[in-house]
Motif scaffolding. Structure first.
Motif, short mmCIF file in Angstrom:
data_model
loop_
_atom_site.label_atom_id
_atom_site.label_comp_id
_atom_site.label_asym_id
_atom_site.label_seq_id
_atom_site.Cartn_x
_atom_site.Cartn_y
_atom_site.Cartn_z
N SER A 25 102.25 108.79 27.25
CA SER A 25 103.20 109.67 27.92
C SER A 25 103.07 109.60 29.44
O SER A 25 104.00 109.94 30.15
N LEU A 26 101.91 109.20 29.94
CA LEU A 26 101.73 109.09 31.38
C LEU A 26 102.16 107.71 31.86
O LEU A 26 101.65 106.70 31.39
N SER A 27 103.11 107.69 32.78
CA SER A 27 103.57 106.40 33.29
C SER A 27 102.49 105.78 34.18
O SER A 27 101.68 106.49 34.77
N PRO A 28 102.46 104.45 34.28
CA PRO A 28 101.45 103.78 35.13
C PRO A 28 101.55 104.25 36.58
O PRO A 28 102.64 104.52 37.09
N LYS A 29 100.39 104.35 37.23
CA LYS A 29 100.36 104.79 38.62
C LYS A 29 99.12 104.23 39.29
O LYS A 29 98.04 104.21 38.68
N PHE A 76 108.47 99.19 41.34
CA PHE A 76 107.44 98.26 40.88
C PHE A 76 106.08 98.95 40.97
O PHE A 76 105.65 99.31 42.07
N VAL A 77 105.44 99.15 39.82
CA VAL A 77 104.12 99.77 39.77
C VAL A 77 103.22 98.88 38.90
O VAL A 77 103.48 98.71 37.72
N SER A 78 102.19 98.30 39.50
CA SER A 78 101.34 97.36 38.78
C SER A 78 99.86 97.71 38.94
O SER A 78 99.25 97.35 39.95
N PRO A 79 99.29 98.42 37.96
CA PRO A 79 97.83 98.65 37.99
C PRO A 79 97.04 97.34 37.98
O PRO A 79 95.95 97.26 38.56
N LYS A 80 97.59 96.31 37.34
CA LYS A 80 96.90 95.02 37.28
C LYS A 80 96.70 94.45 38.68
O LYS A 80 95.61 93.96 39.02
N PHE A 120 114.95 102.85 53.54
CA PHE A 120 113.63 102.28 53.84
C PHE A 120 113.03 101.59 52.62
O PHE A 120 113.46 101.81 51.47
N PHE A 121 112.04 100.76 52.90
CA PHE A 121 111.29 100.02 51.88
C PHE A 121 109.80 100.28 52.10
O PHE A 121 109.33 100.31 53.23
N VAL A 122 109.08 100.47 51.00
CA VAL A 122 107.64 100.72 51.06
C VAL A 122 106.92 99.75 50.14
O VAL A 122 107.35 99.52 49.00
N ALA A 123 105.83 99.16 50.61
CA ALA A 123 104.96 98.34 49.77
C ALA A 123 103.52 98.71 50.09
O ALA A 123 103.14 98.82 51.26
N ALA A 124 102.72 98.94 49.04
CA ALA A 124 101.33 99.34 49.22
C ALA A 124 100.44 98.57 48.27
O ALA A 124 100.84 98.25 47.14
N LYS A 125 99.22 98.27 48.72
CA LYS A 125 98.26 97.56 47.88
C LYS A 125 96.86 98.14 48.09
O LYS A 125 96.46 98.45 49.21
N LYS A 126 96.16 98.28 46.97
CA LYS A 126 94.77 98.71 47.00
C LYS A 126 93.89 97.48 46.87
O LYS A 126 94.08 96.64 45.98
#
Length: 271
Positions: A31-35, A125-129, A164-170
């Protein structure tokens, strides 16, 4: 026979309970979407967390001090942001601005409720991988007249359109990078044309291990009337408890001759 039936019944009930518990756990996880948890800049903050989940809410109070060649500006803002569905964030913001002369000959703006901003942001676009999130959004600013002109002028003096556009990476466990960019199209109702400027904001943050505190820096860059301006903003966020956090920001103009040192304070309350 009765003992055997009772034994079989107990075993069957035990297995059903285990299976239902496992199913409930799987259902909760599904039920929890990827984040991906990214460190959000404190000065140019986002509409809502990237990859926002339905039901998330946050209230912010901020104060800004800016010193220029002609005047000092004291600004206060209030923001309320929430996620009505997964990945979509909405926000309403109000900004007040107050001015003080640095010398008697200075011409300064009038005190006013500076603007009302309505914003939306969707994480597509949400990618835990890959520990990466990207989003698009839009902010609509209503520019308002000063307090002294409420009876004699239009209440809304112009609009600013800001897609606007946002892109973030850990990176690993603690480092975070983010870019926030897009055009700013300003339309003053007293003028016949719309000016187009650009903002390109980048940030780098370090999340202190085993805490929700971080330190970092924003580079707020704008192209205004074909001139490049940049302010560097080192910053610190302290998580006081599960709900409250405090953000502290200092501003140092790099390519902006009009501005001097500035500071910013943000109180964050997650509902």
């Amino acid at each position: 026979m009765e003992r055997k039936n009772l034994k079989n019944t107990l075993i069957y009930t035990f297995l059903v309970l285990i299976g239902s518990t496992g199913y409930a756990q799987n259902s909760d996880s599904i039920s929890l979407s990827p984040k991906v948890k990214h460190m959000e800049p404190l000065y140019i903050d986002l509409v809502r967390d990237l990859g926002a989940r339905k039901g998330e809410k946050e209230f912010n109070l901020g104060s800004d001090f800016l010193n220029t060649n002609n005047y000092r500006e004291y600004a206060v803002l209030a923001e309320y942001e929430f996620a009505p569905i997964d990945r979509l964030g909405l926000e309403i913001e109000t900004d007040f601005s107050f001015y003080d002369k640095t010398n008697s000959e200075s011409q300064i703006p009038e005190n006013k409720l500076d603007k009302l901003i309505l914003s939306a942001q969707y994480s597509f676009f949400v990618s835990p991988k890959y520990q990466t999130t990207m989003a698009i959004g839009y902010a609509h600013e209503f520019e308002l007249t000063d307090f002294n002109s409420y009876d004699s002028a239009k209440f809304v003096t112009g609009m600013v359109y800001k897609p606007f556009f946002v892109a973030a990476k850990k990176w690993g466990e603690s480092f975070h990078t983010l870019i926030f960019t897009g055009p700013m199209m300003s339309h003053n109702f007293d003028e016949t044309y719309t000016s187009v400027d650009w903002q390109i904001n980048t940030s780098l943050h370090y999340n202190i291990p085993n805490t929700h505190h971080f330190i970092g820096v924003e580079f707020n860059k704008e192209v205004v009337d074909s001139e490049f301006e940049m302010t560097m903003r080192p910053q610190l966020k302290l998580q006081l408890n599960e709900a409250f956090a405090v953000g502290l920001v200092a501003g140092f103009p790099i390519d902006n001759e009009k501005e001097k040192f500035s500071s910013f304070f943000r109180l964050i309350y997650e509902l």
